[in-house]
Design a protein around this motif. Structure first.
Motif, PDB file in Angstrom:
ATOM      1  N   LYS A 163       0.827  -1.210   0.000  1.00 22.79           N
ATOM      2  CA  LYS A 163       0.000   0.000   0.000  1.00 22.79           C
ATOM      3  C   LYS A 163       0.855   1.252   0.000  1.00 22.79           C
ATOM      4  O   LYS A 163       0.480   2.265  -0.588  1.00 22.79           O
ATOM      5  CB  LYS A 163      -0.921  -0.010   1.225  1.00 22.79           C
ATOM      6  N   ARG A 176      -9.282 -11.611 -14.121  1.00 18.99           N
ATOM      7  CA  ARG A 176      -8.819 -11.190 -15.445  1.00 18.99           C
ATOM      8  C   ARG A 176      -9.272  -9.767 -15.746  1.00 18.99           C
ATOM      9  O   ARG A 176      -8.523  -8.969 -16.307  1.00 18.99           O
ATOM     10  CB  ARG A 176      -9.362 -12.127 -16.524  1.00 18.99           C
ATOM     11  N   GLU A 178     -12.132  -3.309  -1.963  1.00 21.68           N
ATOM     12  CA  GLU A 178     -10.991  -3.093  -2.841  1.00 21.68           C
ATOM     13  C   GLU A 178     -11.328  -2.271  -4.074  1.00 21.68           C
ATOM     14  O   GLU A 178     -10.454  -1.649  -4.652  1.00 21.68           O
ATOM     15  CB  GLU A 178     -10.387  -4.440  -3.227  1.00 21.68           C
ATOM     16  N   TYR A 179     -12.598  -2.229  -4.493  1.00 29.07           N
ATOM     17  CA  TYR A 179     -12.883  -1.434  -5.685  1.00 29.07           C
ATOM     18  C   TYR A 179     -12.681   0.051  -5.413  1.00 29.07           C
ATOM     19  O   TYR A 179     -12.315   0.810  -6.322  1.00 29.07           O
ATOM     20  CB  TYR A 179     -14.277  -1.740  -6.259  1.00 29.07           C
ATOM     21  N   ALA A 208     -14.548  -8.245  -4.481  1.00 29.40           N
ATOM     22  CA  ALA A 208     -14.684  -6.915  -3.891  1.00 29.40           C
ATOM     23  C   ALA A 208     -13.977  -5.846  -4.711  1.00 29.40           C
ATOM     24  O   ALA A 208     -14.186  -4.668  -4.497  1.00 29.40           O
ATOM     25  CB  ALA A 208     -14.126  -6.911  -2.467  1.00 29.40           C
ATOM     26  N   SER A 209     -13.131  -6.265  -5.651  1.00 29.38           N
ATOM     27  CA  SER A 209     -12.311  -5.253  -6.314  1.00 29.38           C
ATOM     28  C   SER A 209     -12.978  -4.672  -7.555  1.00 29.38           C
ATOM     29  O   SER A 209     -12.435  -3.776  -8.183  1.00 29.38           O
ATOM     30  CB  SER A 209     -10.933  -5.813  -6.661  1.00 29.38           C
ATOM     31  N   LEU A 210     -14.133  -5.206  -7.931  1.00 27.64           N
ATOM     32  CA  LEU A 210     -14.867  -4.631  -9.060  1.00 27.64           C
ATOM     33  C   LEU A 210     -16.181  -4.064  -8.533  1.00 27.64           C
ATOM     34  O   LEU A 210     -16.908  -4.749  -7.823  1.00 27.64           O
ATOM     35  CB  LEU A 210     -15.174  -5.699 -10.125  1.00 27.64           C
ATOM     36  N   ASP A 228      -9.493 -20.690  -6.676  1.00 27.72           N
ATOM     37  CA  ASP A 228      -9.250 -22.121  -6.647  1.00 27.72           C
ATOM     38  C   ASP A 228      -7.963 -22.456  -7.398  1.00 27.72           C
ATOM     39  O   ASP A 228      -7.523 -21.697  -8.255  1.00 27.72           O
ATOM     40  CB  ASP A 228     -10.427 -22.853  -7.279  1.00 27.72           C
ATOM     41  N   GLN A 240       0.058   0.325 -11.100  1.00 27.83           N
ATOM     42  CA  GLN A 240      -1.300  -0.151 -10.895  1.00 27.83           C
ATOM     43  C   GLN A 240      -1.268  -1.289  -9.902  1.00 27.83           C
ATOM     44  O   GLN A 240      -0.203  -1.831  -9.607  1.00 27.83           O
ATOM     45  CB  GLN A 240      -1.924  -0.616 -12.218  1.00 27.83           C
ATOM     46  N   MET A 241      -2.443  -1.643  -9.410  1.00 25.42           N
ATOM     47  CA  MET A 241      -2.485  -2.655  -8.361  1.00 25.42           C
ATOM     48  C   MET A 241      -3.529  -3.719  -8.707  1.00 25.42           C
ATOM     49  O   MET A 241      -4.581  -3.408  -9.256  1.00 25.42           O
ATOM     50  CB  MET A 241      -2.838  -1.980  -7.040  1.00 25.42           C
ATOM     51  N   VAL A 273      -7.875 -22.371 -11.184  1.00 25.75           N
ATOM     52  CA  VAL A 273      -8.021 -21.004 -11.666  1.00 25.75           C
ATOM     53  C   VAL A 273      -6.764 -20.199 -11.328  1.00 25.75           C
ATOM     54  O   VAL A 273      -6.301 -19.374 -12.121  1.00 25.75           O
ATOM     55  CB  VAL A 273      -9.266 -20.356 -11.038  1.00 25.75           C
ATOM     56  N   GLN A 274      -6.175 -20.501 -10.174  1.00 21.39           N
ATOM     57  CA  GLN A 274      -4.921 -19.844  -9.794  1.00 21.39           C
ATOM     58  C   GLN A 274      -3.865 -20.083 -10.865  1.00 21.39           C
ATOM     59  O   GLN A 274      -3.144 -19.162 -11.252  1.00 21.39           O
ATOM     60  CB  GLN A 274      -4.446 -20.407  -8.454  1.00 21.39           C
ATOM     61  N   VAL A 311       3.644 -20.583  -4.585  1.00 20.42           N
ATOM     62  CA  VAL A 311       3.267 -19.625  -5.625  1.00 20.42           C
ATOM     63  C   VAL A 311       4.401 -18.633  -5.852  1.00 20.42           C
ATOM     64  O   VAL A 311       4.776 -18.326  -6.988  1.00 20.42           O
ATOM     65  CB  VAL A 311       1.970 -18.883  -5.222  1.00 20.42           C
ATOM     66  N   PHE A 357      -5.707  -6.671  -6.756  1.00 21.79           N
ATOM     67  CA  PHE A 357      -6.076  -6.948  -5.373  1.00 21.79           C
ATOM     68  C   PHE A 357      -6.379  -8.421  -5.149  1.00 21.79           C
ATOM     69  O   PHE A 357      -6.534  -9.204  -6.082  1.00 21.79           O
ATOM     70  CB  PHE A 357      -7.284  -6.108  -4.979  1.00 21.79           C
ATOM     71  N   GLN A 358      -6.544  -8.737  -3.870  1.00 26.57           N
ATOM     72  CA  GLN A 358      -6.742 -10.133  -3.481  1.00 26.57           C
ATOM     73  C   GLN A 358      -8.119 -10.668  -3.856  1.00 26.57           C
ATOM     74  O   GLN A 358      -8.241 -11.754  -4.392  1.00 26.57           O
ATOM     75  CB  GLN A 358      -6.545 -10.241  -1.969  1.00 26.57           C
ATOM     76  N   ASP A 359      -9.147  -9.880  -3.535  1.00 25.40           N
ATOM     77  CA  ASP A 359     -10.497 -10.434  -3.619  1.00 25.40           C
ATOM     78  C   ASP A 359     -11.206  -9.923  -4.867  1.00 25.40           C
ATOM     79  O   ASP A 359     -11.685  -8.792  -4.884  1.00 25.40           O
ATOM     80  CB  ASP A 359     -11.274 -10.031  -2.364  1.00 25.40           C
ATOM     81  N   ARG A 419     -13.170 -12.612 -13.052  1.00 23.92           N
ATOM     82  CA  ARG A 419     -13.137 -11.278 -12.454  1.00 23.92           C
ATOM     83  C   ARG A 419     -11.708 -10.815 -12.268  1.00 23.92           C
ATOM     84  O   ARG A 419     -11.396  -9.641 -12.453  1.00 23.92           O
ATOM     85  CB  ARG A 419     -13.815 -11.305 -11.086  1.00 23.92           C
ATOM     86  N   GLU A 424     -12.584 -27.917  -5.472  1.00 23.70           N
ATOM     87  CA  GLU A 424     -12.570 -26.464  -5.499  1.00 23.70           C
ATOM     88  C   GLU A 424     -13.903 -25.943  -4.974  1.00 23.70           C
ATOM     89  O   GLU A 424     -14.827 -26.721  -4.729  1.00 23.70           O
ATOM     90  CB  GLU A 424     -12.298 -26.004  -6.929  1.00 23.70           C
ATOM     91  N   PRO A 467       1.393 -25.225  -7.861  1.00 28.51           N
ATOM     92  CA  PRO A 467       2.823 -24.926  -7.884  1.00 28.51           C
ATOM     93  C   PRO A 467       3.514 -25.701  -6.771  1.00 28.51           C
ATOM     94  O   PRO A 467       3.016 -25.762  -5.655  1.00 28.51           O
ATOM     95  CB  PRO A 467       2.901 -23.414  -7.638  1.00 28.51           C
TER      96      PRO A 467
END
Lengths: 327, 336, 320
Positions: A65, A163, C211-212, A103-105, A187, A95-96, A190-191, A218, A98-100, A161, B49, B266
């Motif tokens: 942050k 993406r 986060e948005y 919540a990020s859109l 998941d 740019q960033m 998807v990860q 990871v 985010f994790q979730d 999302r 999943e 991974p």
């Protein structure tokens, strides 16, 4: 070596965790501060992925942050290369992600508006048609269909999302992406898609990543260099392969050993006892000493200095004695 | 060990369990023909999943399915007693007494207003014919067993006075309080840091060995399963797609989904350039494709996959729900 | 599964249905369809609001145009023929021969106008202040929320009376009658903003942490853009609920003020004014002059309130 994209110098971040003013005055308590990050310094070179790894309370997200400017450092400074705009970083250059992704859109916005927002904020390109075309290109770039721009976030799965979030981050043509646990809400299958996509994008667009994660596997897959954080301090920085082959800090060794691994079916082990102490009241000296198998008397008194690779009294002693093995 | 367990009477036996949700847009099948056994002292890992139905399977076994969900078929047997049709009161006696539960968030299992020792003693008193003093002694012994330091002083502490890892240890003590036959652990380490996770995994394994308690370990983390489980069931879209000994499923998975899943993780060991990638995502409950639910994401799908759901057939050491293996089975039988 | 109902839209997943078609398929509409209370209160509200809007069309006279009144028709009982003209009136007439049915229609119109406008007014102020308090925090938040606390510790009607009284003192008497409507709206509106501000501040605090919002900050969007374009659309759900319930309360508040004689004048009466006039005749036997306006007020307020209650439950995920 090229000029680093980012130089973080001795940053510190305090959080005020005092009780409300009136309560504090009545109870005659002093204001209380939590040192979320202390004396953290590192550099990130162009085109590389630098990862910060650590458990909860390590301060890795707080560093992220501060790098993107969501939090000002309490002390120290974050410098950017000239191509990023120097100390006053060019808008959109960072740019960033985010994790979730849930919540990020913004749930009320269409995907095309979400992706176009950075362009709108920078007014570049100014032409709406050019923006629309770029949104379509970005959607294709991250593996979605240009038609998806008409949809709303709730119509997408978590991976899709994320993406979209990546497309949004790329729309201001940044050089540098801060990724805060970008796959930990996803998941495994998807990860893998998102990690592969991020590597492809790095290759194609020459991006530099600051990658924050608690997942060592990871991080090993993604990073060129890794910084390990414990209770707000950087305890070790090494090239990825070197870190895994010969961890110098006992905490790094502990972390690597603790990860359950597919290769080790049914392994029995003696896990290190203890947990991460509260950052409000950290142990004296080296904050890791109560859990450290190599702890010496000096570790309780003195915070070990970070020598550019490791911050550990024991490691230094061993280095002087000529050996690096820890076990 | 697993093979021996199969020969003996299993502790838990689930047969063709199906669960559906009745919604205004129709009936959604969340679990389909789930069948598995857990032997005494065995750890069965259930992996999948989000949306695969793994947690729902655990919830169904302990009878905590809320409306609009309902069991629509199948049987659940606990040590020879059928427990899916015994009603609320019957199930209440079984929960806690014969099946212990551990959830992801320890705070859901602990009452914040009571001392941890009292909560454990209360569970013991509810289910076992012992005196209050005896219950407290047992509670203390349990706290010692799960590795709480200085249990004599910690027994009278409240849940919020414990750290996350210690709280999960208390929950494990609570789950063990009435000496159950089976423990259902739903993502017991997901909320914990990796170093603490290692401690909890080690603890669970040790308890399982020394007490002979069976464990159904539900998690999304294949690494945790690899270290802990004897056998593993891989779930996809409400069905078990592969089940077998953990080493076989991890090293030689037979179902294409399981294969993809193993490649997508991974690893700490060898560094790979690219992770195996399964395109797409798990379908939502209201959009599960006909035939094999994995077909749209599968790289080796054949015509038959769109037509019918494949049966769970034995392939080597494991069983997989895939037409490819069924065809092989047919070929080998016709030739042999 | 083959027996799953397949969506009627093309398979690219883009929703091309009209907003109305989407609404008909929404969970909210489904909850509405399966709730008799909601349906009844919705129909009652719509009929009454519709009747009030159409008052000039469906009334028998303009009850406040003296030229249309006939004194001979005064005090006609509901449903009975007038002894002089032979005309009958469903709700009866008052001493001036004013048709109570028409008077109630026009009165409902005024009541609804004051109610709706004051709700709009207080919601606008409350939402704006709540957003500022929640997003900006610090001193802004402290000041706004303490004022709201003080405001909430007084009964709304008292504040409305105070605002009304002060305004009356300022405005010259000649313009007072014309300004009464606006004054009432402002007075009632100012007495109700705090509830919106509190709710919106709470929701804003939640949204702000998502986060948005951080993403928008990283892009460099201004606080105003973030508040209006990002947070506002996501905090409007509870506002809608409060607004609906407050509409009923505002109508009653207006009726109370008018009943006390500080509201709408008899030349432009609301339901409250009609009730005040009507109660003078209660003990002389002309019950209908009070009864019909009062019943209308009760039914209107009840229907809207029940609709608001249902909306709150339907939008609250915890109760589902």
């Amino acid at each position: 070596m090229a000029e680093p994209v980012l130089r973080v110098e001795n940053v510190r971040r305090l959080f005020d965790v005092s009780k409300p003013w009136l309560e504090r005055v009545i109870a005659r308590e002093k204001p209380q501060f939590l040192r979320a990050v202390d004396e953290v310094s590192f550099e990130i070179r162009p085109g590389e992925t630098f990862a910060l790894v650590g458990e909860s309370g390590s301060g890795k997200s707080t560093v992220a942050k501060m790098v993107v400017g969501l939090l000002p450092p309490s002390a120290g400074a974050v410098h950017f290369s000239a191509s990023m705009g120097g100390d006053r970083v060019r808008p959109g250059a960072i740019q960033m992600i985010f994790q979730d992704p849930y919540a990020s859109l913004n749930p009320r916005w269409r995907i095309r508006d979400i992706i176009a927002e950075p362009m709108e904020a920078l007014n570049h390109p100014a032409d709406p048609a050019a923006r629309a075309a770029r949104v379509a290109d970005l959607l294709t770039l991250v593996g979605l269909s240009p038609l998806d721009g008409e949809k709303y976030p709730h119509q997408f799965s978590g991976g899709q999302r994320q993406r979209v979030a990546i497309a949004r981050a790329l729309s201001s043509e940044p050089q540098f992406l801060v990724c805060d646990e970008p796959t930990s809400a996803l998941d495994v299958s998807v990860q893998a898609q998102i990690l592969n996509l991020m590597r492809d994008l790095q290759e194609r667009l020459g991006l530099t990543y600051l990658f924050i994660s608690h997942n060592l596997a990871v991080v090993r897959h993604m990073a060129h260099r890794i910084g390990v954080m414990y209770l707000g301090r950087l305890v070790e920085v090494q090239e990825t392969e070197a870190l895994f082959a010969a961890p110098r800090h006992p905490y790094t060794r502990l972390l690597i050993d603790a990860v359950p691994d597919l290769e080790q079916i049914g392994r029995d082990r003696v896990p290190v006892q203890g947990e991460v102490p509260s950052p409000i009241n950290p142990p004296s000296g080296c904050t890791f000493h109560p859990r450290c198998p190599l702890a010496m008397e000096i570790c309780m008194r003195e915070v070990p200095a970070f020598d550019g690779s490791v911050a550990c009294h024991a490691a230094k002693e061993r280095a002087m004695a000529g050996g690096l093995t820890l076990s | 060990m697993a093979a021996d367990g199969m020969a003996m009477d299993p502790v838990l036996s689930v047969r063709n369990l199906s669960l559906e949700f009745v919604t205004r847009r129709g009936v959604l099948r969340a679990l389909n023909e789930i069948s598995f056994d857990i032997a005494r002292g065995e750890v069965l890992g259930v992996v999948g999943e989000s949306g695969a139905g793994k947690s729902l399977t655990g919830t169904a076994i302990i009878g905590l399915i809320d409306k609009p969900g309902r069991l629509s078929g199948g049987e659940i047997w606990l040590k020879g007693q059928r427990i899916d049709n015994i009603g609320h009161d019957g199930l209440r006696k079984i929960r806690g007494r014969r099946i212990g539960m551990i959830f992801q968030d320890p705070l859901t299992s602990l009452n914040p207003l009571f001392r941890v020792g009292d909560q454990i003693a209360e569970t013991i008193l509810t289910h076992m014919p012992v005196s209050k003093a005896e219950a407290r002694t047992r509670a203390l012994a349990l706290l010692t067993e799960v590795g709480i330091p200085a249990p004599e002083s910690r027994i009278d502490a409240y849940p919020h006075e414990f750290s996350g890892g210690m709280r999960q240890r208390v929950v494990i003590a609570l789950a063990l309080a009435a000496e159950p036959d089976l423990i259902i652990a739903d993502e017991p380490t997901t909320a914990l840091d990796v170093s603490v996770q290692a401690q909890i995994i080690t603890l669970l394994k040790r308890l399982c060995r020394t007490r002979g308690t069976s464990v159904m370990l539900i998690t999304h983390d294949m690494g945790v399963i690899a270290e802990t489980a004897d056998r593993v069931a891989v779930m996809y879209a409400g069905r078990i797609v592969e089940i077998g000994p953990v080493a076989d499923v991890i090293r030689h998975p037979k179902h294409p989904y399981a294969t993809g899943l193993m490649g997508a993780i991974p690893a700490l060991g060898a560094k790979v350039q690219r992770l195996t990638q399964i395109t797409g995502a798990m379908p939502r409950l209201n959009a599960i494709p006909a035939g094999c639910a994995f077909r749209p994401r599968c790289t080796v799908a054949i015509g038959k996959c769109a037509e019918a759901v494949p049966p769970l057939v034995p392939v080597g050491a494991t069983s997989a729900r895939c037409w490819l293996h069924d065809a092989q089975v047919e070929r080998s039988t016709s030739h042999g | 599964m083959a027996d799953m109902p397949s969506p009627a839209t093309p398979d690219d997943g883009i929703d091309r249905r009209s907003a109305f078609a989407r609404f008909l398929d929404s969970d909210l509409f489904f909850a509405f369809k399966s709730s008799p209370v909601a349906i009844v209160s919705f129909i009652v509200s719509v009929v009454m609001i519709g009747a009030a809007l159409l008052a000039p069309v469906i009334s028998t006279q303009n009850p406040f145009n003296p030229a249309e009144l006939n004194l001979m028709e005064g005090m006609t009982k509901p449903g009975t023929a007038n002894e002089f003209t032979g005309k009958s009136f469903v709700f009866g007439t008052d001493p001036q021969g004013r048709d109570m049915y028409s008077a109630v229609l026009y009165g409902t119109r005024v009541s609804l106008l004051v109610g709706a406008a004051s709700v709009l007014f207080s919601a606008t102020i409350g939402v704006f202040l709540g957003l500022m308090a929640g997003y900006l925090g610090g001193r802004t938040e402290a000041v706004i929320m303490r004022v709201a606390d003080i405001q909430l510790s007084f009964p709304a009607i008292l504040i409305a009376l105070l605002v009304f009284g002060v305004a009356r003192g300022i405005i010259p008497p000649a313009q007072q009658e014309g300004a009464t409507l606006i004054l009432l709206i402002v007075a009632i509106g100012l007495s109700n903003w705090a509830q919106y501000a509190r709710t919106v501040r709470g929701s804003t605090l939640i949204e702000k942490g998502k986060e948005y919002v951080q993403a928008a900050r990283v892009i460099g969007r201004s606080p105003l853009v973030i508040m209006v374009r990002h947070i506002l659309p996501n905090v409007m759900g509870p506002v809608l609920v409060i607004a609906t319930i407050n509409l009923a309360l505002a109508i009653i508040e207006e009726a109370t003020l008018s009943f006390l004689g500080v509201g709408m004048p008899p030349t432009q009466p609301s339901l409250g004014t009609l009730i005040r006039i009507g109660q003078q005749f209660l003990f002389s036997g002309e019950w209908w002059i009070l009864f019909f306006p009062a019943m209308t007020l009760v039914i209107l307020a009840l229907a809207i309130n029940m609709l608001g209650d249902w909306l709150r439950d339907a939008l609250n995920p915890r109760l589902q």
